[in-house]
Design a protein around this motif. Structure first.
Motif, PDB file in Angstrom:
ATOM      1  N   HIS A  22       0.994  -1.130  -0.078  1.00 49.06           N
ATOM      2  CA  HIS A  22      -0.207  -0.251  -0.069  1.00 49.06           C
ATOM      3  C   HIS A  22       0.971   1.183   0.079  1.00 49.06           C
ATOM      4  O   HIS A  22       0.332   2.140  -0.745  1.00 49.06           O
ATOM      5  N   LYS A  23       1.708   1.160   0.966  1.00 47.31           N
ATOM      6  CA  LYS A  23       2.717   2.468   0.837  1.00 47.31           C
ATOM      7  C   LYS A  23       3.525   2.641  -0.371  1.00 47.31           C
ATOM      8  O   LYS A  23       3.671   3.789  -0.981  1.00 47.31           O
ATOM      9  N   ARG A  24       3.690   1.602  -1.104  1.00 48.64           N
ATOM     10  CA  ARG A  24       4.383   1.559  -2.597  1.00 48.64           C
ATOM     11  C   ARG A  24       3.481   2.489  -3.467  1.00 48.64           C
ATOM     12  O   ARG A  24       3.923   3.196  -4.335  1.00 48.64           O
ATOM     13  N   ILE A  25       2.214   2.024  -3.321  1.00 48.45           N
ATOM     14  CA  ILE A  25       1.230   2.478  -4.338  1.00 48.45           C
ATOM     15  C   ILE A  25       1.103   4.046  -4.059  1.00 48.45           C
ATOM     16  O   ILE A  25       1.066   4.972  -4.934  1.00 48.45           O
ATOM     17  N   PHE A  26       0.894   4.264  -2.749  1.00 52.33           N
ATOM     18  CA  PHE A  26       0.802   5.656  -2.211  1.00 52.33           C
ATOM     19  C   PHE A  26       1.764   6.522  -2.753  1.00 52.33           C
ATOM     20  O   PHE A  26       1.566   7.675  -3.357  1.00 52.33           O
TER      21      PHE A  26
END
Length: 140
Positions: A22-26
């Motif tokens: 999720h952090k990578r997508i964010f």
């Protein structure tokens, strides 16, 4: 500072739990638009895949994105059945997923947490430090 008048990326999810994928997508969408509205479905106890309450999910997102504090907002939304829009209104619908991000799975994190902590694993997820969650993520 987050601005309601600036064009913004919208990131919708259950985030059960909020993990490195999720952090990578964010981070990818933040780079593109400069700010992100994170829409968190309040899916607590809607099936077995949702053991975490909205407040915990929000807290975890804030911990993990601490360095970007003024670049996002978190908005609680109901469980989404579908996302619809009418005619072209000036935005794109885009999927962001690479192989590395795709291998990170909230389902696997919950599965490993259940193996480690037993049937009451969600209570441990709530109390877990980010470093503990990262260890669970790396067990994939």
């Amino acid at each position: 500072m987050f601005s309601w008048k600036k064009r913004t990326s919208i990131f919708i999810g259950r985030f059960q739990p909020f993990h490195q994928g999720h952090k990578r997508i964010f981070l990818k969408t933040l780079k593109n638009s400069g700010q992100v509205a994170i829409l968190v479905m309040d899916s607590y106890k809607v099936g077995r895949k949702n053991p975490l309450k909205f407040q915990y999910v929000k807290k975890m997102i804030n911990k993990r994105l601490r360095a970007y504090k003024k670049k996002y907002i978190i908005i609680k939304i109901p469980v989404v059945k579908e996302v619809v829009y009418g005619r072209k209104v000036g935005f794109k619908v885009k999927r962001i997923l690479d192989k590395k991000t795709g291998k990170i799975s909230g389902t696997n994190i919950r599965k490993f947490a259940k193996q480690v902590y037993g049937i009451n694993y969600s209570k441990h997820l709530i109390k877990a430090k980010i470093s503990d969650l990262i260890k669970l993520e790396n067990k994939r």
